[in-house]
Design a protein around this motif. Structure first.
Motif, PDB file in Angstrom:
ATOM      1  N   MET A   1      10.458  85.902   8.614  1.00 25.51           N
ATOM      2  CA  MET A   1       9.827  84.606   8.357  1.00 25.51           C
ATOM      3  C   MET A   1      10.652  83.843   7.333  1.00 25.51           C
ATOM      4  N   ALA A   2      10.859  82.565   7.589  1.00 29.08           N
ATOM      5  CA  ALA A   2      11.634  81.743   6.650  1.00 29.08           C
ATOM      6  C   ALA A   2      10.853  81.508   5.378  1.00 29.08           C
ATOM      7  N   SER A   3      11.552  81.396   4.292  1.00 31.38           N
ATOM      8  CA  SER A   3      10.908  81.150   3.002  1.00 31.38           C
ATOM      9  C   SER A   3      10.388  79.730   2.935  1.00 31.38           C
ATOM     10  N   SER A   4       9.427  79.518   2.068  1.00 28.91           N
ATOM     11  CA  SER A   4       8.829  78.200   1.921  1.00 28.91           C
ATOM     12  C   SER A   4       9.738  77.285   1.126  1.00 28.91           C
ATOM     13  N   PRO A   5       9.553  75.946   1.252  1.00 30.36           N
ATOM     14  CA  PRO A   5      10.414  74.990   0.552  1.00 30.36           C
ATOM     15  C   PRO A   5      10.502  75.207  -0.942  1.00 30.36           C
ATOM     16  N   GLN A   6       9.431  75.732  -1.564  1.00 35.52           N
ATOM     17  CA  GLN A   6       9.505  75.904  -3.015  1.00 35.52           C
ATOM     18  C   GLN A   6      10.526  76.968  -3.410  1.00 35.52           C
ATOM     19  N   ASN A   7      10.965  77.789  -2.450  1.00 29.49           N
ATOM     20  CA  ASN A   7      11.962  78.807  -2.754  1.00 29.49           C
ATOM     21  C   ASN A   7      13.378  78.330  -2.504  1.00 29.49           C
ATOM     22  N   ILE A   8      13.536  77.045  -2.264  1.00 30.76           N
ATOM     23  CA  ILE A   8      14.863  76.522  -1.938  1.00 30.76           C
ATOM     24  C   ILE A   8      15.863  76.798  -3.053  1.00 30.76           C
ATOM     25  N   LYS A   9      15.404  76.803  -4.301  1.00 31.95           N
ATOM     26  CA  LYS A   9      16.329  77.035  -5.406  1.00 31.95           C
ATOM     27  C   LYS A   9      16.974  78.411  -5.289  1.00 31.95           C
ATOM     28  N   ALA A  10      16.200  79.392  -4.809  1.00 29.53           N
ATOM     29  CA  ALA A  10      16.719  80.749  -4.707  1.00 29.53           C
ATOM     30  C   ALA A  10      17.571  80.937  -3.454  1.00 29.53           C
ATOM     31  N   LEU A  11      17.355  80.112  -2.416  1.00 31.30           N
ATOM     32  CA  LEU A  11      18.050  80.312  -1.155  1.00 31.30           C
ATOM     33  C   LEU A  11      19.287  79.432  -1.012  1.00 31.30           C
ATOM     34  N   PHE A  12      19.149  78.140  -1.186  1.00 36.80           N
ATOM     35  CA  PHE A  12      20.287  77.232  -1.068  1.00 36.80           C
ATOM     36  C   PHE A  12      20.681  76.716  -2.445  1.00 36.80           C
ATOM     37  N   GLU A  13      21.922  76.981  -2.816  1.00 33.40           N
ATOM     38  CA  GLU A  13      22.420  76.567  -4.122  1.00 33.40           C
ATOM     39  C   GLU A  13      23.539  75.543  -3.945  1.00 33.40           C
ATOM     40  N   PRO A  14      23.431  74.373  -4.595  1.00 30.41           N
ATOM     41  CA  PRO A  14      24.554  73.432  -4.569  1.00 30.41           C
ATOM     42  C   PRO A  14      25.724  74.006  -5.354  1.00 30.41           C
ATOM     43  N   ALA A  15      26.928  73.514  -5.081  1.00 32.48           N
ATOM     44  CA  ALA A  15      28.131  74.059  -5.711  1.00 32.48           C
ATOM     45  C   ALA A  15      28.097  73.960  -7.232  1.00 32.48           C
ATOM     46  N   ASN A  16      27.405  72.948  -7.752  1.00 26.89           N
ATOM     47  CA  ASN A  16      27.291  72.757  -9.200  1.00 26.89           C
ATOM     48  C   ASN A  16      25.820  72.586  -9.565  1.00 26.89           C
ATOM     49  N   LYS A  17      25.513  72.662 -10.822  1.00 24.31           N
ATOM     50  CA  LYS A  17      24.117  72.593 -11.240  1.00 24.31           C
ATOM     51  C   LYS A  17      23.465  71.269 -10.880  1.00 24.31           C
ATOM     52  N   ALA A  18      24.179  70.162 -11.121  1.00 25.35           N
ATOM     53  CA  ALA A  18      23.570  68.845 -10.927  1.00 25.35           C
ATOM     54  C   ALA A  18      23.985  68.162  -9.631  1.00 25.35           C
ATOM     55  N   HIS A  19      24.926  68.765  -8.906  1.00 24.79           N
ATOM     56  CA  HIS A  19      25.382  68.166  -7.647  1.00 24.79           C
ATOM     57  C   HIS A  19      26.105  69.231  -6.833  1.00 24.79           C
ATOM     58  N   ALA A  20      26.492  68.871  -5.598  1.00 26.89           N
ATOM     59  CA  ALA A  20      27.144  69.835  -4.706  1.00 26.89           C
ATOM     60  C   ALA A  20      28.601  69.473  -4.440  1.00 26.89           C
ATOM     61  N   ILE A  21      29.140  68.506  -5.160  1.00 23.73           N
ATOM     62  CA  ILE A  21      30.471  67.974  -4.871  1.00 23.73           C
ATOM     63  C   ILE A  21      31.564  68.920  -5.366  1.00 23.73           C
ATOM     64  N   ILE A  22      32.441  69.343  -4.463  1.00 25.73           N
ATOM     65  CA  ILE A  22      33.596  70.131  -4.882  1.00 25.73           C
ATOM     66  C   ILE A  22      34.868  69.276  -4.899  1.00 25.73           C
ATOM     67  N   GLU A  23      34.838  68.145  -4.202  1.00 26.94           N
ATOM     68  CA  GLU A  23      35.991  67.250  -4.230  1.00 26.94           C
ATOM     69  C   GLU A  23      35.577  65.851  -3.808  1.00 26.94           C
ATOM     70  N   ALA A  24      36.134  64.865  -4.495  1.00 27.60           N
ATOM     71  CA  ALA A  24      35.989  63.462  -4.111  1.00 27.60           C
ATOM     72  C   ALA A  24      37.390  62.880  -4.000  1.00 27.60           C
ATOM     73  N   VAL A  25      37.656  62.203  -2.888  1.00 28.15           N
ATOM     74  CA  VAL A  25      38.986  61.648  -2.642  1.00 28.15           C
ATOM     75  C   VAL A  25      38.875  60.139  -2.480  1.00 28.15           C
ATOM     76  N   PHE A  26      39.574  59.409  -3.325  1.00 32.38           N
ATOM     77  CA  PHE A  26      39.631  57.951  -3.275  1.00 32.38           C
ATOM     78  C   PHE A  26      40.999  57.575  -2.701  1.00 32.38           C
ATOM     79  N   PHE A  27      41.034  56.698  -1.694  1.00 35.32           N
ATOM     80  CA  PHE A  27      42.342  56.430  -1.101  1.00 35.32           C
ATOM     81  C   PHE A  27      42.490  54.995  -0.595  1.00 35.32           C
ATOM     82  N   CYS A  28      43.751  54.565  -0.576  1.00 32.43           N
ATOM     83  CA  CYS A  28      44.139  53.263  -0.018  1.00 32.43           C
ATOM     84  C   CYS A  28      45.151  53.508   1.090  1.00 32.43           C
TER      85      CYS A  28
END
Length: 284
Positions: A1-28
């Motif tokens: 059985m899948a875990s409930s939404p309140q357990n999302i912190k334990a199951l899916f973790e973003p790459a960083n504490k406050a966001h999931a960004i590992i790279e941002a690319v700005f280009f022209c």
């Protein structure tokens, strides 16, 4: 059985504490390769003490090789092309030696890579400074800017057991950017790649934004990883670098306005893709 939404912190973790960004690319993107005079000016950055203080790593990007010609239905070597500089690479390093900022100038593209994302305001301030460093060497030039882009790469790690995996704990089932089988396929290996053009409000008639969203969920030796790569390019430009950096009446540059628009577009896409719990967790 899948875990409930309140357990999302334990199951899916973003790459960083406050966001999931590992790279941002700005280009022209430019409509033709830079002239040799521009490359020569860029090469002087290697000895610019002001630039080296912030971007100590410097490498020449060289191009060349072998030219071929078709003769008697077979390819024959015509001549050897000498290697010559076609761009530059500048880098800032973390204490462990890993690059966290990269400025790359290639024949038709200038890109700035942030691999240590903090906040938009802090990152953009630094990106704008690096664009200025490069644009000062590019100007004057015959080549024109034809596209402005921003790409975000977000990573989410699944920490649960295989039987607990449920992509609906990370993605909204009602998202318009997911195909029908994306969240119902068996196992945790799936992908969803899509693209579309978007009209830009209050922009010139020929200007539009190409969006590409690639979502890849894979199993690795380190566990299960979900990657969201969102690339955006504003097309329809034909401007020089001076135009991009000129201050407007509201003390904002054309480049800043474009990048702010793309930044907001990315947030809107993620808000549509992710669950309310994850949206709150990564401060969207």
């Amino acid at each position: 059985m899948a875990s409930s939404p309140q357990n999302i912190k334990a199951l899916f973790e973003p790459a960083n504490k406050a966001h999931a960004i590992i790279e941002a690319v700005f280009f022209c993107e430019f409509h033709q390769p830079f002239e040799r005079s521009v490359i020569d000016r860029l090469l002087t950055l290697e000895h610019d003490e002001t630039v080296k203080a912030d971007l100590p790593g410097f490498k020449r990007v060289e191009g060349g090789g072998i030219a071929f010609s078709a003769k008697d239905s077979a390819f024959a070597i015509q001549r050897t092309v000498d290697m010559e500089p076609v761009g530059v690479l500048l880098e800032h390093f973390q204490p462990n030696g890993t690059a966290d900022w990269v400025v790359r100038v290639m024949p038709k593209v200038v890109s700035i890579h942030c691999l240590d994302y903090t906040t938009w305001s802090d990152v953009w301030e630094r990106v704008q400074k690096y664009f200025n460093v490069v644009f000062q060497k590019i100007t004057p030039s015959q080549t024109k800017v034809v596209g402005l882009g921003l790409k975000y790469i977000d990573h989410f790690k699944f920490n649960g057991q295989p039987e607990e995996y449920d992509p609906k704990l990370l993605f909204s089932p009602s998202s318009e950017f997911l195909h029908g089988k994306a969240l119902t396929s068996s196992g945790y290996r799936w992908h969803c790649h899509s693209g579309w053009f978007e009209t830009i409000d209050n922009a010139e008639p020929d200007r539009e934004c190409l969006n590409q969203v690639n979502i890849d969920a894979t199993g690795t030796s380190g566990g299960h990883l979900t990657k969201i790569e969102h690339s955006m390019v504003i097309q329809g430009f034909e401007a020089d670098t001076e135009y991009l950096m000129v201050q407007s009446e509201v003390s904002d540059t054309a480049l800043a306005k474009a990048m702010n628009y793309l930044h907001d577009s990315n947030k809107n896409v993620l808000r549509n893709l992710l669950t309310p719990e994850m949206i709150k967790r990564i401060n969207l």
